[in-house]
Design a protein around this motif. Structure first.
Motif, PDB file in Angstrom:
ATOM      1  N   ASP A  52       0.925  -1.352  -0.115  1.00  0.00           N
ATOM      2  CA  ASP A  52       0.015   0.030  -0.058  1.00  0.00           C
ATOM      3  C   ASP A  52       0.879   1.314   0.033  1.00  0.00           C
ATOM      4  O   ASP A  52       1.449   1.501   0.872  1.00  0.00           O
ATOM      5  N   SER A  54      -0.150   4.190  -1.259  1.00  0.00           N
ATOM      6  CA  SER A  54      -0.936   5.440  -1.441  1.00  0.00           C
ATOM      7  C   SER A  54      -0.731   6.334  -0.599  1.00  0.00           C
ATOM      8  O   SER A  54      -0.129   6.343   0.495  1.00  0.00           O
ATOM      9  N   GLY A  57      -1.283   5.923   3.155  1.00  0.00           N
ATOM     10  CA  GLY A  57      -1.316   4.377   3.253  1.00  0.00           C
ATOM     11  C   GLY A  57      -0.651   3.626   4.398  1.00  0.00           C
ATOM     12  O   GLY A  57       0.047   4.365   4.768  1.00  0.00           O
ATOM     13  N   THR A  58      -0.995   2.466   4.378  1.00  0.00           N
ATOM     14  CA  THR A  58      -0.117   1.681   5.444  1.00  0.00           C
ATOM     15  C   THR A  58       1.291   1.297   5.364  1.00  0.00           C
ATOM     16  O   THR A  58       2.019   0.970   6.135  1.00  0.00           O
ATOM     17  N   ARG A  62       0.288  -6.255   0.395  1.00  0.00           N
ATOM     18  CA  ARG A  62      -1.298  -6.433   0.141  1.00  0.00           C
ATOM     19  C   ARG A  62      -1.540  -7.936   0.108  1.00  0.00           C
ATOM     20  O   ARG A  62      -2.427  -8.520   0.110  1.00  0.00           O
TER      21      ARG A  62
END
Length: 230
Positions: A52, A54, A57-58, A62
């Motif tokens: 992730d 983004s 994000g984390t 994934r």
């Protein structure tokens, strides 16, 4: 030059006798491949899974990952075969690449080390199915991949891209053809794009990361997991 285009490709062969020294990492956040390799005392390493990335994000992987028998992350259900169609597994010094039905299928594998990614490119010498409905497959991109040859050696590969005139990258169908030329019986695409990185001890970051502004200014992206040889 291959297929009328300039290529920049790095290939490291890990012989069967050294596979017991291959490992996965899973840090708590995003760290460059080089820094992860230095911390692990690695000889060579490549970036591995999708994560992730983004904004806000984390930074976590994934897809399913198991390290030394312990599940590091269960992965997300419903991932397509384009991103979670294969698993690179290592148990007691033997490496395999297996077809899996997403993270759901990978959770049933009993191997000690399991890393899910995709798409699966070559399965037992045959080209695996590749969806033509996604530019992830059809467009040329920088790529990272792992493969296993007929004699059981593991290939760690980076393919640079997004630098016209120096390195155009590859589509996944072209990767199938390329890995066949390398003698791969099995091959699995990993996270690519700006994540594509190879580290070699004594040389550092050896490929041309496409997050950089140009060919002469490569940049290494912070990633989540890596595959490394110690």
């Amino acid at each position: 030059q291959w297929k009328g285009e300039s290529r920049s490709i790095n290939i490291v062969t890990v012989p069967k006798s050294e596979i017991a020294n291959l490992h996965f990492t899973y840090p708590s956040g995003k760290i460059t491949t080089s820094d992860q390799c230095v911390s692990a005392g690695a000889i060579v390493g490549i970036n591995a899974q999708y994560f992730d990335n983004s904004t806000g994000g984390t930074g976590l992987a994934r897809d399913f990952l198991k390290i030394d028998g312990v599940v590091a992350t269960p992965g997300t259900d419903g991932r397509s075969s384009t991103f979670a169609g294969g698993a690179f597994v290592i148990t007691d010094g033997v490496a395999e690449i297996k077809s899996v039905a997403g993270n759901e299928g990978a959770r049933d594998l009993t191997d000690k080390n399991v890393m899910v990614c995709g798409p699966l490119l070559i399965n037992n010498g045959e080209y695996a199915y590749l969806s033509q409905n996604t530019t992830h497959n059809t467009d040329p991109h920088p790529r990272t991949a792992v493969a296993i040859t007929e004699n059981g050696s593991v290939l760690l590969v980076t393919i640079d891209g997004r630098f016209p005139g120096q390195a155009v990258g590859m589509s996944t169908p072209l990767m199938q053809e390329f890995f066949t030329l390398l003698g791969a019986k099995y091959a699995l695409n990993l996270d690519g794009g700006g994540s594509t990185t190879m580290y070699i001890k004594g040389k550092g970051f050896v490929n041309h990361g496409s997050d950089g502004s140009n060919w002469n200014n490569p940049k290494e992206r912070k990633v989540n997991s890596i595959i490394y040889l110690k």
